[in-house]
Motif scaffolding. Structure first.
Motif, PDB file in Angstrom:
ATOM      1  N   TRP A   1      63.922 -12.981   9.495  1.00 17.13           N
ATOM      2  CA  TRP A   1      64.752 -13.890   9.857  1.00 17.13           C
ATOM      3  C   TRP A   1      66.155 -13.636   9.807  1.00 17.13           C
ATOM      4  O   TRP A   1      66.467 -12.898   8.878  1.00 17.13           O
ATOM      5  N   ASN A   2      67.017 -14.248  10.405  1.00 16.07           N
ATOM      6  CA  ASN A   2      68.403 -14.195  10.283  1.00 16.07           C
ATOM      7  C   ASN A   2      69.108 -15.270   9.734  1.00 16.07           C
ATOM      8  O   ASN A   2      69.114 -16.412  10.398  1.00 16.07           O
ATOM      9  N   ARG A   3      69.389 -15.085   8.504  1.00 18.39           N
ATOM     10  CA  ARG A   3      70.110 -16.330   8.098  1.00 18.39           C
ATOM     11  C   ARG A   3      71.741 -16.269   7.860  1.00 18.39           C
ATOM     12  O   ARG A   3      72.344 -15.235   7.449  1.00 18.39           O
ATOM     13  N   VAL A   4      72.181 -17.451   8.119  1.00 16.29           N
ATOM     14  CA  VAL A   4      73.642 -17.524   8.208  1.00 16.29           C
ATOM     15  C   VAL A   4      74.194 -18.360   6.855  1.00 16.29           C
ATOM     16  O   VAL A   4      73.478 -19.408   6.531  1.00 16.29           O
ATOM     17  N   LYS A   5      74.825 -17.522   5.991  1.00 17.11           N
ATOM     18  CA  LYS A   5      75.058 -17.726   4.874  1.00 17.11           C
ATOM     19  C   LYS A   5      76.652 -17.713   4.484  1.00 17.11           C
ATOM     20  O   LYS A   5      77.524 -17.164   5.398  1.00 17.11           O
ATOM     21  N   LEU A   6      77.270 -18.614   3.698  1.00 17.36           N
ATOM     22  CA  LEU A   6      78.465 -18.987   3.294  1.00 17.36           C
ATOM     23  C   LEU A   6      78.717 -18.612   1.823  1.00 17.36           C
ATOM     24  O   LEU A   6      77.793 -19.179   1.179  1.00 17.36           O
ATOM     25  N   GLY A   7      79.855 -18.229   1.494  1.00 18.73           N
ATOM     26  CA  GLY A   7      79.939 -17.873   0.106  1.00 18.73           C
ATOM     27  C   GLY A   7      80.070 -16.526  -0.543  1.00 18.73           C
ATOM     28  O   GLY A   7      79.991 -15.655   0.532  1.00 18.73           O
ATOM     29  N   PRO A   8      80.013 -16.281  -1.809  1.00 22.78           N
ATOM     30  CA  PRO A   8      79.608 -17.105  -2.791  1.00 22.78           C
ATOM     31  C   PRO A   8      80.816 -17.994  -3.270  1.00 22.78           C
ATOM     32  O   PRO A   8      82.094 -17.545  -3.177  1.00 22.78           O
ATOM     33  N   TYR A   9      80.295 -19.252  -3.973  1.00 23.98           N
ATOM     34  CA  TYR A   9      81.521 -20.072  -4.339  1.00 23.98           C
ATOM     35  C   TYR A   9      81.019 -20.143  -5.996  1.00 23.98           C
ATOM     36  O   TYR A   9      80.048 -20.102  -6.509  1.00 23.98           O
ATOM     37  N   GLU A  10      82.077 -20.464  -6.878  1.00 25.27           N
ATOM     38  CA  GLU A  10      82.078 -20.305  -8.299  1.00 25.27           C
ATOM     39  C   GLU A  10      81.974 -21.965  -8.645  1.00 25.27           C
ATOM     40  O   GLU A  10      81.404 -22.284  -9.859  1.00 25.27           O
ATOM     41  N   GLN A  11      82.499 -22.685  -8.073  1.00 21.03           N
ATOM     42  CA  GLN A  11      82.404 -24.280  -8.251  1.00 21.03           C
ATOM     43  C   GLN A  11      81.618 -25.021  -7.410  1.00 21.03           C
ATOM     44  O   GLN A  11      81.710 -24.923  -6.261  1.00 21.03           O
ATOM     45  N   MET A  12      80.868 -25.888  -8.154  1.00 12.63           N
ATOM     46  CA  MET A  12      80.160 -26.745  -7.237  1.00 12.63           C
ATOM     47  C   MET A  12      80.753 -27.730  -6.275  1.00 12.63           C
ATOM     48  O   MET A  12      80.503 -28.141  -5.408  1.00 12.63           O
ATOM     49  N   SER A  13      82.094 -28.221  -6.869  1.00  9.59           N
ATOM     50  CA  SER A  13      82.590 -29.068  -6.186  1.00  9.59           C
ATOM     51  C   SER A  13      83.251 -28.566  -5.011  1.00  9.59           C
ATOM     52  O   SER A  13      83.336 -29.346  -3.548  1.00  9.59           O
ATOM     53  N   SER A  14      83.516 -27.306  -4.755  1.00  3.32           N
ATOM     54  CA  SER A  14      83.926 -26.822  -3.460  1.00  3.32           C
ATOM     55  C   SER A  14      82.688 -26.669  -2.621  1.00  3.32           C
ATOM     56  O   SER A  14      82.802 -27.031  -1.378  1.00  3.32           O
ATOM     57  N   VAL A  15      81.560 -26.526  -3.196  1.00  6.63           N
ATOM     58  CA  VAL A  15      80.471 -26.226  -2.332  1.00  6.63           C
ATOM     59  C   VAL A  15      80.040 -27.690  -1.701  1.00  6.63           C
ATOM     60  O   VAL A  15      79.652 -27.809  -0.395  1.00  6.63           O
ATOM     61  N   THR A  16      80.193 -28.679  -2.496  1.00  3.99           N
ATOM     62  CA  THR A  16      79.891 -30.060  -1.719  1.00  3.99           C
ATOM     63  C   THR A  16      81.002 -30.411  -0.817  1.00  3.99           C
ATOM     64  O   THR A  16      80.449 -31.132   0.210  1.00  3.99           O
ATOM     65  N   THR A  17      82.021 -29.876  -0.991  1.00  2.00           N
ATOM     66  CA  THR A  17      83.194 -30.214  -0.039  1.00  2.00           C
ATOM     67  C   THR A  17      82.564 -29.776   1.443  1.00  2.00           C
ATOM     68  O   THR A  17      82.932 -30.156   2.294  1.00  2.00           O
ATOM     69  N   ILE A  18      82.437 -28.392   1.232  1.00  2.00           N
ATOM     70  CA  ILE A  18      82.043 -27.557   2.396  1.00  2.00           C
ATOM     71  C   ILE A  18      80.803 -28.181   2.974  1.00  2.00           C
ATOM     72  O   ILE A  18      80.644 -28.193   4.261  1.00  2.00           O
ATOM     73  N   LYS A  19      79.817 -28.331   2.107  1.00  2.00           N
ATOM     74  CA  LYS A  19      78.582 -28.974   2.540  1.00  2.00           C
ATOM     75  C   LYS A  19      78.779 -30.398   3.377  1.00  2.00           C
ATOM     76  O   LYS A  19      78.120 -30.663   4.565  1.00  2.00           O
ATOM     77  N   ASP A  20      79.720 -30.963   2.898  1.00  2.00           N
ATOM     78  CA  ASP A  20      80.029 -32.324   3.621  1.00  2.00           C
ATOM     79  C   ASP A  20      80.606 -32.152   5.013  1.00  2.00           C
ATOM     80  O   ASP A  20      80.427 -32.874   5.889  1.00  2.00           O
ATOM     81  N   ARG A  21      81.689 -31.125   5.150  1.00  2.00           N
ATOM     82  CA  ARG A  21      82.112 -30.962   6.277  1.00  2.00           C
ATOM     83  C   ARG A  21      81.093 -30.492   7.401  1.00  2.00           C
ATOM     84  O   ARG A  21      81.321 -30.602   8.545  1.00  2.00           O
ATOM     85  N   LEU A  22      80.088 -29.372   6.679  1.00  2.00           N
ATOM     86  CA  LEU A  22      79.373 -29.037   7.734  1.00  2.00           C
ATOM     87  C   LEU A  22      78.330 -30.270   8.217  1.00  2.00           C
ATOM     88  O   LEU A  22      78.007 -30.329   9.423  1.00  2.00           O
TER      89      LEU A  22
END
Length: 198
Positions: A163-184
């Motif tokens: 499988w070819n997985r498309v990944k972003l990160g790593p991120y240290e803060q969950m708040s930035s992860v939720t912001t990017i996830k909402d944008r996606l």
């Protein structure tokens, strides 16, 4: 004329004959108990016969060997027990390198913990997609680059399939992860949040 209705046979008592059925019941009960006793006794005999046969089979073989070789004094070798190999667990070394998927409710909890200052240190990764074909994964990576997000394509073997997985990160803060996830999510990409790994 008056009649006397008093029982005149007071002195005479009529006795019933003993029932033949009662005697038959006692004989049947005694027969069942006897049969059960014989059954238990036969089980005991079968058990002792089986244990007696096993040593007889085992001792017959050494006697023939002794008759052939006739050494001075042979000691029988103790039966070696096969020790079961202790299981070897690799999860102590593999687990830190593994990724754990974080469910939605846990993401919200961790964002709240960050606001309060009780968040634990961890690295989070977003997986935007997983494809069998590398061209599809590369297309998604390019789409993310047009959105201003840096992504990478990682190959992972699951069973016999790569499988070819498309990944972003790593991120240290969950708040930035939720912001990017909402944008996606606004752009039609449903991302999965994982913890650990690279």
């Amino acid at each position: 004329m008056s009649r006397d209705y008093k029982n005149r046979g007071r002195g005479r008592v009529v006795k019933k004959a003993p029932s033949a059925i009662a005697g038959w019941k006692w004989v049947a009960i005694a027969g069942i108990i006897g049969a059960f006793g014989i059954f238990l006794f036969s089980l005991k005999d079968n058990k002792t016969d089986q244990t007696a046969e096993q040593p007889a089979l085992n001792t017959a073989e050494p006697k023939t060997q002794i008759a052939q070789t006739k050494p001075a004094a042979q000691k029988p070798k103790p039966v070696e027990e096969k020790k079961a190999e202790e299981p070897h667990f690799d999860f102590y070394t593999i687990l830190p390198a593994k990724e754990v998927v974080i469910p939605e409710y846990e993401i919200k909890t961790r964002v709240r913990e960050e606001r309060v200052g009780k968040a634990k240190e961890s690295k989070y990764t977003l997986q935007a997609g997983s494809f069998r074909d590398f061209a599809d994964a590369d297309r998604l990576r390019a789409k993310l680059a047009l959105m201003g997000l840096v992504a990478r394509v990682e190959k992972a073997k699951v069973g016999d399939v790569i499988w070819n997985r498309v990944k972003l990160g790593p991120y240290e803060q969950m708040s930035s992860v939720t912001t990017i996830k909402d944008r996606l999510k606004k752009n039609g990409i449903d991302a999965m949040v994982t913890e650990g790994g690279r």
